[in-house]
Design a protein around this motif. Structure first.
Motif, short mmCIF file in Angstrom:
data_model
loop_
_atom_site.label_atom_id
_atom_site.label_comp_id
_atom_site.label_asym_id
_atom_site.label_seq_id
_atom_site.Cartn_x
_atom_site.Cartn_y
_atom_site.Cartn_z
N TYR A 173 43.25 52.55 38.65
CA TYR A 173 43.88 52.31 37.35
C TYR A 173 45.03 51.33 37.47
O TYR A 173 45.34 50.50 36.42
CB TYR A 173 44.13 53.59 36.71
CG TYR A 173 45.59 54.32 37.14
CD1 TYR A 173 46.72 53.99 37.21
CD2 TYR A 173 45.04 55.54 37.70
CE1 TYR A 173 47.67 54.56 37.75
CE2 TYR A 173 46.14 56.46 38.28
CZ TYR A 173 47.43 56.11 38.22
OH TYR A 173 48.34 56.68 38.87
N ALA A 174 45.46 51.36 38.63
CA ALA A 174 46.93 50.43 38.87
C ALA A 174 46.49 49.09 38.53
O ALA A 174 47.33 48.25 37.96
CB ALA A 174 47.63 50.63 40.27
N ALA A 175 45.60 48.41 38.99
CA ALA A 175 45.32 47.10 38.66
C ALA A 175 44.89 46.81 37.45
O ALA A 175 45.17 45.60 36.80
CB ALA A 175 43.97 46.43 39.79
N HIS A 176 44.37 47.51 36.57
CA HIS A 176 44.33 47.42 34.98
C HIS A 176 45.49 47.27 34.34
O HIS A 176 45.69 46.63 33.23
CB HIS A 176 43.39 48.63 34.58
CG HIS A 176 41.94 48.71 34.88
ND1 HIS A 176 41.21 48.14 34.12
CD2 HIS A 176 41.30 49.36 35.56
CE1 HIS A 176 39.99 48.35 34.97
NE2 HIS A 176 40.10 49.05 35.60
N ILE A 177 46.59 47.87 35.15
CA ILE A 177 47.87 47.95 34.32
C ILE A 177 48.57 46.58 34.76
O ILE A 177 49.13 45.89 33.92
CB ILE A 177 48.56 49.14 34.72
CG1 ILE A 177 47.98 50.49 34.32
CG2 ILE A 177 50.08 49.14 34.17
CD1 ILE A 177 48.36 51.64 33.54
N ASP A 178 48.50 46.25 36.16
CA ASP A 178 49.43 45.32 36.68
C ASP A 178 48.88 44.93 38.05
O ASP A 178 49.09 46.06 38.85
CB ASP A 178 50.89 45.48 36.65
CG ASP A 178 51.58 44.14 36.99
OD1 ASP A 178 51.84 43.85 38.19
OD2 ASP A 178 51.86 43.28 35.89
N PRO A 179 48.55 43.94 38.38
CA PRO A 179 47.98 43.76 39.68
C PRO A 179 48.83 43.82 40.82
O PRO A 179 48.23 44.28 41.91
CB PRO A 179 47.27 42.31 39.80
CG PRO A 179 47.52 41.77 38.33
CD PRO A 179 48.32 42.92 37.62
N ARG A 180 49.94 43.82 40.48
CA ARG A 180 51.05 43.83 41.51
C ARG A 180 51.57 45.39 41.76
O ARG A 180 52.54 45.82 42.70
CB ARG A 180 52.21 43.13 41.24
CG ARG A 180 52.01 41.37 41.45
CD ARG A 180 52.98 40.68 40.87
NE ARG A 180 52.96 41.16 39.33
CZ ARG A 180 53.88 40.94 38.39
NH1 ARG A 180 54.90 40.50 38.73
NH2 ARG A 180 53.70 41.15 37.10
N TRP A 181 51.28 46.23 40.95
CA TRP A 181 51.62 47.68 40.82
C TRP A 181 51.10 48.58 41.73
O TRP A 181 49.90 48.49 42.12
CB TRP A 181 51.51 48.13 39.43
CG TRP A 181 51.95 49.71 39.12
CD1 TRP A 181 53.13 49.97 39.50
CD2 TRP A 181 51.57 50.60 38.42
NE1 TRP A 181 53.49 51.32 39.01
CE2 TRP A 181 52.27 51.93 38.50
CE3 TRP A 181 50.15 50.85 37.67
CZ2 TRP A 181 52.10 53.01 37.85
CZ3 TRP A 181 50.03 52.18 37.05
CH2 TRP A 181 50.88 53.07 36.98
N GLU A 182 51.94 49.24 42.59
CA GLU A 182 51.37 49.98 43.62
C GLU A 182 51.46 51.40 43.12
O GLU A 182 51.11 52.51 43.98
CB GLU A 182 52.70 50.02 44.79
CG GLU A 182 52.57 48.51 45.41
CD GLU A 182 53.30 48.23 46.53
OE1 GLU A 182 53.92 49.46 47.05
OE2 GLU A 182 53.61 47.44 46.97
N GLY A 183 51.63 51.74 41.84
CA GLY A 183 51.51 53.04 41.33
C GLY A 183 52.69 54.07 41.23
O GLY A 183 52.49 55.13 40.64
#
Length: 157
Positions: A111-121
Motif C-alpha cells: 500500500y505504501a506506493a499507492h499513497i506516496d512512492p517515497r513513503w517507507e510506511g
C-alpha cells in the motif's frame, strides 16, 4: 426526567457509534479522489503514541472548517485483529467524528506506493490532496497544530 432520557440517548447515539469502514488497497484510489474537495488524510494506528498526540489537531480543524469544501479522513493502519471493534472504541475514546477507515492490508509494501512512492510506511503521516487543483503533499511524521493549520490553508487556496 424519565421522558428526557430517551431524547438525550437518541441524540447522543451518533457520536457514540463511529463507523469504521474497511477499504482494500484497490479502493485507495477511489477513497483519495474527490476532484472538487480538499482532502486531509491522516494515517495512524491505535498503538501509535505520536498519532494519538496529533488527532485532536485534526478534529479541531475539521470542526472549524465544517461546511467548507474540505474533508478530513482518518485511515487506520492497524492489524486485522483491531478491526472494527478496537478501532471503533479508539475513535469514541478520542472523540473522532471525521470518517474513519481501516486499510485492509498489513503489508506496507503493497500500500505504501499507492499513497506516496517515497513513503517507507512510518506513521503518523498525512496526505493533503486537492485533485481539482493538482495539489498533493505528503508529510511523513508528526505534524503540529500550527503546521496542520498552515497546510490546510494552502490546500484550500
Amino acid at each position: 426526567m424519565k421522558q428526557l432520557l430517551p431524547f438525550l440517548m437518541f441524540f447522543s447515539f451518533p457520536a457514540l457509534s463511529q463507523e469504521v469502514t474497511r477499504v482494500p488497497v484497490s479502493g485507495l484510489e477511489k477513497l483519495l479522489h474527490h476532484p472538487d474537495t480538499a482532502l486531509v488524510v491522516n494515517l495512524w494506528a491505535t498503538w501509535c503514541g505520536p498519532c494519538i498526540k496529533e488527532i485532536p489537531h485534526f478534529e479541531k480543524q475539521a470542526r472549524l472548517l465544517k461546511g467548507q469544501k474540505v474533508k478530513f479522513i482518518f485511515l487506520s493502519l492497524d492489524m486485522e485483529d483491531a478491526y472494527p471493534q478496537k478501532i471503533r472504541q479508539f475513535a469514541r475514546r478520542y472523540k473522532i467524528h471525521s470518517p474513519v477507515y481501516w486499510l485492509d492490508e498489513s503489508n506496507a509494501n503493497k500500500y505504501a506506493a499507492h499513497i506516496d512512492p517515497r513513503w517507507e510506511g512510518s506513521i503518523p503521516a498525512t496526505i493533503f490532496i486537492h485533485a481539482g487543483k493538482g495539489y498533493r503533499k505528503f508529510v511523513e511524521g508528526g505534524i503540529s497544530e500550527a503546521e496542520l493549520k498552515e497546510e490546510v490553508s494552502r490546500l484550500m487556496k
